[in-house]
Design a protein around this motif. Structure first.
Motif, PDB file in Angstrom:
ATOM      1  N   ALA A  87       3.958  11.626 -15.481  1.00 55.67           N
ATOM      2  CA  ALA A  87       4.323  10.413 -14.756  1.00 55.67           C
ATOM      3  C   ALA A  87       3.511   9.240 -15.259  1.00 55.67           C
ATOM      4  CB  ALA A  87       4.065  10.620 -13.266  1.00 55.67           C
ATOM      5  N   ASP A  88       4.223   8.171 -15.647  1.00 54.55           N
ATOM      6  CA  ASP A  88       3.494   6.929 -15.905  1.00 54.55           C
ATOM      7  C   ASP A  88       3.834   5.971 -14.763  1.00 54.55           C
ATOM      8  OD1 ASP A  88       5.931   5.703 -16.425  1.00 54.55           O
ATOM      9  OD2 ASP A  88       5.711   5.834 -18.599  1.00 54.55           O
ATOM     10  N   GLU A  89       3.327   4.753 -14.843  1.00 53.20           N
ATOM     11  CA  GLU A  89       3.427   3.832 -13.716  1.00 53.20           C
ATOM     12  C   GLU A  89       4.862   3.343 -13.493  1.00 53.20           C
ATOM     13  OE1 GLU A  89       1.244   3.938 -16.077  1.00 53.20           O
ATOM     14  OE2 GLU A  89      -0.776   3.869 -15.229  1.00 53.20           O
ATOM     15  N   MET A  90       5.778   3.614 -14.453  1.00 59.00           N
ATOM     16  CA  MET A  90       7.185   3.239 -14.288  1.00 59.00           C
ATOM     17  C   MET A  90       7.997   4.383 -13.678  1.00 59.00           C
ATOM     18  SD  MET A  90       7.071   0.244 -15.340  1.00 59.00           S
ATOM     19  CE  MET A  90       8.785  -0.269 -15.501  1.00 59.00           C
ATOM     20  N   THR A  91       7.387   5.559 -13.531  1.00 57.28           N
ATOM     21  CA  THR A  91       8.092   6.716 -12.953  1.00 57.28           C
ATOM     22  C   THR A  91       8.387   6.444 -11.480  1.00 57.28           C
ATOM     23  OG1 THR A  91       6.948   8.187 -14.473  1.00 57.28           O
ATOM     24  CG2 THR A  91       7.879   9.204 -12.495  1.00 57.28           C
ATOM     25  N   LEU A  92       9.598   6.803 -11.072  1.00 58.76           N
ATOM     26  CA  LEU A  92       9.997   6.575  -9.683  1.00 58.76           C
ATOM     27  C   LEU A  92       9.171   7.466  -8.758  1.00 58.76           C
ATOM     28  CD1 LEU A  92      12.183   4.758  -8.457  1.00 58.76           C
ATOM     29  CD2 LEU A  92      13.650   6.798  -8.344  1.00 58.76           C
ATOM     30  N   PRO A  93       8.468   6.888  -7.776  1.00 59.74           N
ATOM     31  CA  PRO A  93       7.688   7.715  -6.851  1.00 59.74           C
ATOM     32  C   PRO A  93       8.592   8.628  -6.023  1.00 59.74           C
ATOM     33  CG  PRO A  93       7.037   5.409  -6.686  1.00 59.74           C
ATOM     34  CD  PRO A  93       8.284   5.455  -7.509  1.00 59.74           C
ATOM     35  N   ALA A  94       8.116   9.834  -5.729  1.00 62.67           N
ATOM     36  CA  ALA A  94       8.871  10.777  -4.895  1.00 62.67           C
ATOM     37  C   ALA A  94       7.886  11.622  -4.088  1.00 62.67           C
ATOM     38  CB  ALA A  94       9.760  11.657  -5.776  1.00 62.67           C
ATOM     39  N   PRO A  95       7.198  10.977  -3.129  1.00 63.12           N
ATOM     40  CA  PRO A  95       6.171  11.713  -2.383  1.00 63.12           C
ATOM     41  C   PRO A  95       6.755  12.896  -1.601  1.00 63.12           C
ATOM     42  CG  PRO A  95       6.466   9.478  -1.493  1.00 63.12           C
ATOM     43  CD  PRO A  95       7.310   9.576  -2.712  1.00 63.12           C
ATOM     44  N   LEU A  96       5.946  13.957  -1.471  1.00 55.37           N
ATOM     45  CA  LEU A  96       6.393  15.168  -0.783  1.00 55.37           C
ATOM     46  C   LEU A  96       5.673  15.375   0.544  1.00 55.37           C
ATOM     47  CD1 LEU A  96       6.481  17.676  -3.806  1.00 55.37           C
ATOM     48  CD2 LEU A  96       8.413  16.515  -2.706  1.00 55.37           C
ATOM     49  N   SER A  97       4.862  14.401   0.945  1.00 58.33           N
ATOM     50  CA  SER A  97       4.116  14.537   2.205  1.00 58.33           C
ATOM     51  C   SER A  97       3.970  13.170   2.854  1.00 58.33           C
ATOM     52  CB  SER A  97       2.713  15.089   1.915  1.00 58.33           C
ATOM     53  OG  SER A  97       1.992  14.146   1.134  1.00 58.33           O
ATOM     54  N   PRO A  98       3.730  13.129   4.182  1.00 59.93           N
ATOM     55  CA  PRO A  98       3.461  11.841   4.833  1.00 59.93           C
ATOM     56  C   PRO A  98       2.276  11.122   4.189  1.00 59.93           C
ATOM     57  CG  PRO A  98       3.912  13.519   6.474  1.00 59.93           C
ATOM     58  CD  PRO A  98       3.837  14.239   5.149  1.00 59.93           C
ATOM     59  N   TYR A  99       1.283  11.861   3.729  1.00 61.80           N
ATOM     60  CA  TYR A  99       0.140  11.241   3.024  1.00 61.80           C
ATOM     61  C   TYR A  99       0.637  10.417   1.835  1.00 61.80           C
ATOM     62  CZ  TYR A  99      -3.987  11.214  -0.105  1.00 61.80           C
ATOM     63  OH  TYR A  99      -4.998  10.863  -0.968  1.00 61.80           O
ATOM     64  N   GLY A 100       1.516  11.025   1.017  1.00 57.47           N
ATOM     65  CA  GLY A 100       2.048  10.318  -0.149  1.00 57.47           C
ATOM     66  C   GLY A 100       2.917   9.127   0.250  1.00 57.47           C
ATOM     67  N   VAL A 101       3.719   9.307   1.300  1.00 59.48           N
ATOM     68  CA  VAL A 101       4.590   8.221   1.779  1.00 59.48           C
ATOM     69  C   VAL A 101       3.748   7.026   2.225  1.00 59.48           C
ATOM     70  CG1 VAL A 101       6.154   7.573   3.674  1.00 59.48           C
ATOM     71  CG2 VAL A 101       6.495   9.744   2.471  1.00 59.48           C
ATOM     72  N   HIS A 102       2.679   7.308   2.967  1.00 58.80           N
ATOM     73  CA  HIS A 102       1.871   6.207   3.511  1.00 58.80           C
ATOM     74  C   HIS A 102       1.015   5.540   2.430  1.00 58.80           C
ATOM     75  CE1 HIS A 102       2.499   8.517   7.479  1.00 58.80           C
ATOM     76  NE2 HIS A 102       3.421   7.591   7.330  1.00 58.80           N
ATOM     77  N   LYS A 103       0.543   6.338   1.456  1.00 55.75           N
ATOM     78  CA  LYS A 103      -0.202   5.733   0.340  1.00 55.75           C
ATOM     79  C   LYS A 103       0.715   4.771  -0.425  1.00 55.75           C
ATOM     80  CE  LYS A 103      -4.487   7.357   0.135  1.00 55.75           C
ATOM     81  NZ  LYS A 103      -5.673   6.489   0.100  1.00 55.75           N
ATOM     82  N   LEU A 104       1.958   5.210  -0.649  1.00 56.51           N
ATOM     83  CA  LEU A 104       2.921   4.374  -1.384  1.00 56.51           C
ATOM     84  C   LEU A 104       3.226   3.093  -0.615  1.00 56.51           C
ATOM     85  CD1 LEU A 104       4.810   4.149  -3.843  1.00 56.51           C
ATOM     86  CD2 LEU A 104       6.535   5.391  -2.514  1.00 56.51           C
ATOM     87  N   ALA A 105       3.458   3.228   0.687  1.00 54.72           N
ATOM     88  CA  ALA A 105       3.749   2.036   1.504  1.00 54.72           C
ATOM     89  C   ALA A 105       2.541   1.103   1.534  1.00 54.72           C
ATOM     90  CB  ALA A 105       4.139   2.468   2.919  1.00 54.72           C
ATOM     91  N   ALA A 106       1.346   1.689   1.593  1.00 55.63           N
ATOM     92  CA  ALA A 106       0.124   0.869   1.633  1.00 55.63           C
ATOM     93  C   ALA A 106      -0.036   0.073   0.332  1.00 55.63           C
ATOM     94  CB  ALA A 106      -1.097   1.760   1.872  1.00 55.63           C
TER      95      ALA A 106
END
Ligand SMILES: NC(=O)c1ccc[n+]([C@@H]2O[C@H](COP(=O)([O-])OP(=O)(O)OC[C@H]3O[C@@H](n4cnc5c(N)ncnc54)[C@H](O)[C@@H]3O)[C@@H](O)[C@H]2O)c1
Length: 312
Positions: free
Chosen positions: A134-153
């Motif tokens: 994954a580089d910084e252009m890769t589409l994020p696809a979090p698998l946990s609420p932790y990942g979802v909230h980090k992305l939103a933050a």
């Protein structure tokens, strides 16, 4: 350009594992450091003597006057609920700390004219499973609420109008990392093998990880403070290691052959985490200095030195 020379910086989560290494590095380089940490996962003993510690929740609006008084040149925002399984069990709490807390720290920084904002997101959790690196252009696809909230933050940081660096570290390891269920896999393996115990692996051990040494991560923060443009950078070794291979390498560092038991995979855990570090290395001011073998050796040596100190 932000460098030390008596400049002021606040490190949230500075009493934790990664934060305390960043604090030590910044103090060495002449920054005047203040730490904000509620000690829910950190320890005051991790801080160098004389560093002011404000024991407070990052989501507390009463932090605004603290930021006003500090008139900080920079913020390193490391504080977080860091357990993926906890985020699955209690997503609301994870949201409160990792999203609400970040929103509050961004607000405090904006209102008080902070010059540079460095945010700790997560490479492993934000991208999810990665078939290719994954580089910084890769589409994020979090698998946990932790990942979802980090992305939103990350979104709050990017929208803030502040000069910012969002760092997405891979799996970080090193001295002072907590072992056990809420801890890191490497600290847990080192701890168990050093005590002559067997290893327990969640899943089949063929999960792939990128392990980056904590001193390299602290050096990435130094780099992120030293350039002015805003953006997003993976902080990764670029090397891929399976958990089975890790068990073998930790055994080698300690001179033992591990006995391994396997159990079910953990909810929310990513299976394959491969990160590219090309963007940050292209900046020319950072590259990983530690191989896994060198980092493990440094970690084992630090543990032995701490044991000698306790015995004294
Ligand atoms: N360790 C890793 O492998 C890794 C990988 C990628 C990203 N990160 C990120 O790096 C940062 C540091 O992680 P770490 O491994 O050092 O974890 P850690 O748990 O050791 O440190 C987190 C610190 O934040 C503090 N904290 C937690 N909730 C708080 C709150 N509500 N208010 C104030 N302080 C609070 C804790 O007391 C602790 O000192 C986190 O943002 C984490 O998400 C870590």
């Amino acid at each position: 350009m932000q460098t030390g020379n008596d400049r002021t910086v606040v490190v949230t989560g500075g009493a934790g594992f990664i934060g305390s290494h960043i604090v030590a590095m910044l103090v060495r380089e002449g920054w005047r450091v203040t730490v904000v940490d509620d000690l829910s996962g950190g320890d005051r003993a991790n801080l160098p003597t004389g560093v002011p510690l404000i024991i407070r929740d990052i989501a507390d609006p009463a932090l605004l006057p603290v930021f006003g008084e500090g008139a900080f040149d920079a913020v390193i925002h490391c504080a977080a609920q860091t357990s993926v399984p906890h985020s699955v069990a209690d997503p609301a709490y994870d949201r409160q700390v990792n999203l609400g807390g970040t929103e509050n720290i961004v607000h405090c920084a904006k209102e008080t004219g902070v010059g540079r904002f460095v945010f700790f997101s997560s490479g492993g959790a934000v991208y999810g499973d990665t078939t290719a690196r994954a580089d910084e252009m890769t589409l994020p696809a979090p698998l946990s609420p932790y990942g979802v909230h980090k992305l939103a933050a990350e979104g709050y940081v990017a929208l803030s109008g502040l000069s910012y660096a969002i760092l997405r570290p891979a799996n970080v390891y090193g001295p002072r990392q907590r072992a056990g269920t809420d801890g890191g896999v490497i600290a847990t393996f080192v701890d168990r093998l050093a005590r002559g115990e067997s290893l327990h692996i969640n899943g089949d051990g063929e999960q792939v990880r990128d392990f980056v040494y904590v001193a390299d991560v602290a050096a990435a923060v130094r780099a992120a403070l030293s350039w002015n443009h805003s953006g997003l950078w993976n902080v990764a070794s670029g090397a891929e290691t399976t958990v089975n291979d890790l068990a073998r390498q930790v055994g080698e560092a300690l001179g033992v052959v591990p006995t391994v038991a396997y159990g079910p995979a953990r909810a929310g855990d990513v299976r394959i985490s491969r990160l590219s570090n090309e963007r940050i290395t292209r900046q020319g001011r950072w590259r990983p200095e530690y191989t896994l073998a060198q980092g493990l050796a440094a970690m084992v040596a630090a543990r032995a030195a701490a044991d000698v100190k306790v015995a004294d």
